[in-house]
Design an enzyme around this catalytic site. Sequence first.
Site, PDB file in Angstrom:
ATOM      1  N   HIS A 268       0.997  -1.157  -0.018  1.00 51.17           N
ATOM      2  CA  HIS A 268       0.092   0.092   0.166  1.00 51.17           C
ATOM      3  C   HIS A 268       0.915   1.150  -0.053  1.00 51.17           C
ATOM      4  O   HIS A 268       1.632   1.440  -0.960  1.00 51.17           O
ATOM      5  CB  HIS A 268      -0.920  -0.147   1.226  1.00 51.17           C
ATOM      6  CG  HIS A 268      -1.916   0.978   1.103  1.00 51.17           C
ATOM      7  ND1 HIS A 268      -2.236   1.733   0.174  1.00 51.17           N
ATOM      8  CD2 HIS A 268      -3.027   1.061   2.092  1.00 51.17           C
ATOM      9  CE1 HIS A 268      -3.385   2.481   0.574  1.00 51.17           C
ATOM     10  NE2 HIS A 268      -3.942   2.141   1.769  1.00 51.17           N
ATOM     11  N   HIS A 308      -2.204  -2.440  -9.698  1.00 54.56           N
ATOM     12  CA  HIS A 308      -3.100  -1.460  -8.876  1.00 54.56           C
ATOM     13  C   HIS A 308      -4.500  -2.445  -8.767  1.00 54.56           C
ATOM     14  O   HIS A 308      -4.944  -2.839  -9.631  1.00 54.56           O
ATOM     15  CB  HIS A 308      -3.400  -0.288  -9.295  1.00 54.56           C
ATOM     16  CG  HIS A 308      -4.159   0.718  -8.168  1.00 54.56           C
ATOM     17  ND1 HIS A 308      -5.515   0.718  -7.874  1.00 54.56           N
ATOM     18  CD2 HIS A 308      -3.363   1.671  -7.355  1.00 54.56           C
ATOM     19  CE1 HIS A 308      -5.560   1.603  -6.774  1.00 54.56           C
ATOM     20  NE2 HIS A 308      -4.431   1.944  -6.654  1.00 54.56           N
ATOM     21  N   ASP A 364       2.703   5.565  -6.705  1.00 55.65           N
ATOM     22  CA  ASP A 364       3.951   5.479  -5.969  1.00 55.65           C
ATOM     23  C   ASP A 364       5.179   5.519  -6.853  1.00 55.65           C
ATOM     24  O   ASP A 364       6.590   5.547  -6.285  1.00 55.65           O
ATOM     25  CB  ASP A 364       3.856   4.486  -4.847  1.00 55.65           C
ATOM     26  CG  ASP A 364       2.987   4.518  -4.013  1.00 55.65           C
ATOM     27  OD1 ASP A 364       2.877   5.537  -3.473  1.00 55.65           O
ATOM     28  OD2 ASP A 364       2.355   3.684  -3.467  1.00 55.65           O
TER      29      ASP A 364
HETATM   30  N1  ACO Z   1       5.166  -6.596 -10.285  1.00 56.94           N
HETATM   31  C1  ACO Z   1       4.771  -7.775 -10.953  1.00 56.94           C
HETATM   32  N2  ACO Z   1       3.643  -8.603 -11.203  1.00 56.94           N
HETATM   33  C2  ACO Z   1       2.764  -8.319 -10.642  1.00 56.94           C
HETATM   34  C3  ACO Z   1       2.646  -6.796  -9.837  1.00 56.94           C
HETATM   35  C4  ACO Z   1       4.035  -6.124  -9.820  1.00 56.94           C
HETATM   36  N3  ACO Z   1       4.224  -4.843  -9.380  1.00 56.94           N
HETATM   37  N4  ACO Z   1       1.396  -6.703  -9.306  1.00 56.94           N
HETATM   38  C5  ACO Z   1       0.707  -7.574  -9.629  1.00 56.94           C
HETATM   39  N5  ACO Z   1       1.489  -8.441 -10.529  1.00 56.94           N
HETATM   40  C6  ACO Z   1       1.070  -9.750 -11.039  1.00 56.94           C
HETATM   41  C7  ACO Z   1       0.710 -10.869  -9.910  1.00 56.94           C
HETATM   42  O1  ACO Z   1       1.790 -11.790  -9.682  1.00 56.94           O
HETATM   43  C8  ACO Z   1      -0.403 -11.697 -10.407  1.00 56.94           C
HETATM   44  O2  ACO Z   1       0.050 -12.521 -11.646  1.00 56.94           O
HETATM   45  P1  ACO Z   1      -0.556 -14.051 -11.768  1.00 56.94           P
HETATM   46  O3  ACO Z   1      -1.914 -13.646 -12.068  1.00 56.94           O
HETATM   47  O4  ACO Z   1       0.515 -14.549 -12.795  1.00 56.94           O
HETATM   48  O5  ACO Z   1      -0.326 -14.581 -10.537  1.00 56.94           O
HETATM   49  C9  ACO Z   1      -1.326 -10.458 -11.266  1.00 56.94           C
HETATM   50  O6  ACO Z   1      -0.361  -9.457 -11.544  1.00 56.94           O
HETATM   51  C10 ACO Z   1      -2.453  -9.866 -10.237  1.00 56.94           C
HETATM   52  O7  ACO Z   1      -1.868  -9.636  -9.086  1.00 56.94           O
HETATM   53  P2  ACO Z   1      -2.579  -9.684  -7.721  1.00 56.94           P
HETATM   54  O8  ACO Z   1      -1.591  -9.405  -6.769  1.00 56.94           O
HETATM   55  O9  ACO Z   1      -3.835 -10.669  -7.720  1.00 56.94           O
HETATM   56  O10 ACO Z   1      -3.289  -7.913  -7.755  1.00 56.94           O
HETATM   57  P3  ACO Z   1      -3.959  -7.099  -6.890  1.00 56.94           P
HETATM   58  O11 ACO Z   1      -5.198  -6.437  -7.245  1.00 56.94           O
HETATM   59  O12 ACO Z   1      -4.247  -8.151  -5.382  1.00 56.94           O
HETATM   60  O13 ACO Z   1      -2.703  -6.505  -6.273  1.00 56.94           O
HETATM   61  C11 ACO Z   1      -1.198  -4.465  -5.782  1.00 56.94           C
HETATM   62  C12 ACO Z   1      -2.564  -5.089  -6.328  1.00 56.94           C
HETATM   63  C13 ACO Z   1      -0.988  -5.150  -4.299  1.00 56.94           C
HETATM   64  C14 ACO Z   1      -1.104  -3.042  -5.696  1.00 56.94           C
HETATM   65  C15 ACO Z   1      -0.202  -5.320  -6.683  1.00 56.94           C
HETATM   66  O14 ACO Z   1      -0.269  -4.818  -8.147  1.00 56.94           O
HETATM   67  C16 ACO Z   1       1.381  -5.018  -6.108  1.00 56.94           C
HETATM   68  O15 ACO Z   1       1.784  -5.535  -5.301  1.00 56.94           O
HETATM   69  N6  ACO Z   1       1.960  -3.892  -6.498  1.00 56.94           N
HETATM   70  C17 ACO Z   1       3.319  -3.592  -6.240  1.00 56.94           C
HETATM   71  C18 ACO Z   1       3.014  -2.727  -4.999  1.00 56.94           C
HETATM   72  C19 ACO Z   1       2.617  -1.452  -4.979  1.00 56.94           C
HETATM   73  O16 ACO Z   1       3.015  -0.728  -6.102  1.00 56.94           O
HETATM   74  N7  ACO Z   1       1.809  -0.941  -4.197  1.00 56.94           N
HETATM   75  C20 ACO Z   1       1.222   0.265  -4.351  1.00 56.94           C
HETATM   76  C21 ACO Z   1      -0.385   0.166  -4.786  1.00 56.94           C
HETATM   77  S1  ACO Z   1      -0.825   1.759  -4.993  1.00 56.94           S
HETATM   78  C22 ACO Z   1      -1.328   2.414  -3.289  1.00 56.94           C
HETATM   79  O17 ACO Z   1      -1.448   1.665  -2.511  1.00 56.94           O
HETATM   80  C23 ACO Z   1      -0.759   3.745  -2.953  1.00 56.94           C
END
Ligand code: ACO
Length: 433
Positions: A268, A308, A364
């Site tokens: 987050h 996201h 971010d």
């Molecule tokens: N890098 C690589 N792969 C990713 C990323 C990433 N940043 N984000 C998602 N994925 C992939 C996952 O591995 C998954 O792949 P799969 O289907 O092969 O298993 C797919 O994309 C879906 O990901 P989920 O984790 O199910 O998506 P979710 O909606 O639950 O997560 C989140 C969203 C937590 C923001 C995620 O994209 C992430 O971890 N991003 C990096 C952290 C980040 O930047 N957070 C800030 C968000 S903005 C905020 O909160 C202010």
Amino acid sequence: MSRNSLTVIDNRTGTSYELPIEQGTVKAMDLRRIKVDEGDFGLMSYDPGLTNTAAAKSAITYIDGDQGILRYRGYPIEQLAAHSTYLETAYLVIFGELPTPGQLAKWERSVGRHTMLHTNIQHLIETFRYNAHPMSVFISATASLSTLYPDARNIADPANRILQVERMVAKAATIAAFTYRHNQGWPCNFPDDGLTFIGNFLKMMFRMTEVHYQPNPVLERALNILFILHADHEQNCGTNAMRVIGSSQADPYSALAGAAAALYGPLHGAANEAVLRMLEQIGTPANVPAFLKRVKSGEGERLMGFGHRVYKNYDPRCRIIKRTAEEVFQVTARNPLLDVALELERIALQDDYFISRKLYPNVDFYSGLIYRAMNLPASMFTVMFAVPRTVGWVAHWLELVADPEQKISRPRQIYTGAEPRECRPAGLRGGTN
Ligand code: ACO
């Protein structure tokens, strides 16, 4: 003729049910009518992470994640970033309308007056070790405000609620600044009512020995924009925490501390900190392809600042921040890590792994580069997020408290544990060790 309802047939019993559809949703409680027999509890929905569950009706922020649209109270974020100040936007988010000049002057005066922090809180901040994570200090200090303002428990009084809201918006900035000063080993700068809210914040953060500190107008504008962009983002993890805690009618400072704690996680609000550490680790644009290969293989960390839960398109805040970073670099040194970030974005946006999963840069991805240009350590970045997000948290808290449909937050579970069994005294339980 089409009806605004959903007909479902329970194949266990062959019974058909008609569930009303309102505003694109069915009521989860309507599922409870679906039972195999009278003794049955009824059907529930299972939704870890609440990915498809609306837990509130809210008039504050609108997001269209597929189109990459973000609006506060109907105003596009791009227009607010271009034409308003942080405190104006804060007023809009909290009260629903942009302020008139008179309302703005009054709001600025009220918030300005509350930027003063009781010395107990300053002393509390100073008791933490110099290297305590600033978010841990921020969470503790905001929670401690409830010890000074026991009147905050009187949440039934609307005027009292607004008083607490003014305090929270104002004191979040002072707590952040004092936390930073302590972290650096520098004496705190007390609030200066002669400056704008953001100008005063810059002074509390950065004044050293200057008698007349003048905030740099480019940095002041950049911080206004960053704070506007971070003010609210509807039902995210931190806001959900604010609502969950607020739903038990706890005082708003306790709820605020809980919201900040939720923001602290790297998935987050701490992603901005993780992005900078990631960029430093990659080092140069030449290392980007190898880094992305590790991300895609699942061996390395995620590409922080990408992806996201709601946006399946370019995060509109990211576009504005990227532009703002270039403006800030005109008055500070250009951070070479910007080139690493640009290369990451360029390659990721052409790569099928990221395209197929609709992963785009989020808020971010570039913000940390601006904060680093202001000489802030990465550990302060999430605090810089928490200060303006306080606006969204308090707006949602006000909305929650006034919403007659809201109840104490209490989800259900699917029990997967042991069947009933007998507890025997220790000596009769068997086993050899
Ligand atoms: N890098 C690589 N792969 C990713 C990323 C990433 N940043 N984000 C998602 N994925 C992939 C996952 O591995 C998954 O792949 P799969 O289907 O092969 O298993 C797919 O994309 C879906 O990901 P989920 O984790 O199910 O998506 P979710 O909606 O639950 O997560 C989140 C969203 C937590 C923001 C995620 O994209 C992430 O971890 N991003 C990096 C952290 C980040 O930047 N957070 C800030 C968000 S903005 C905020 O909160 C202010």
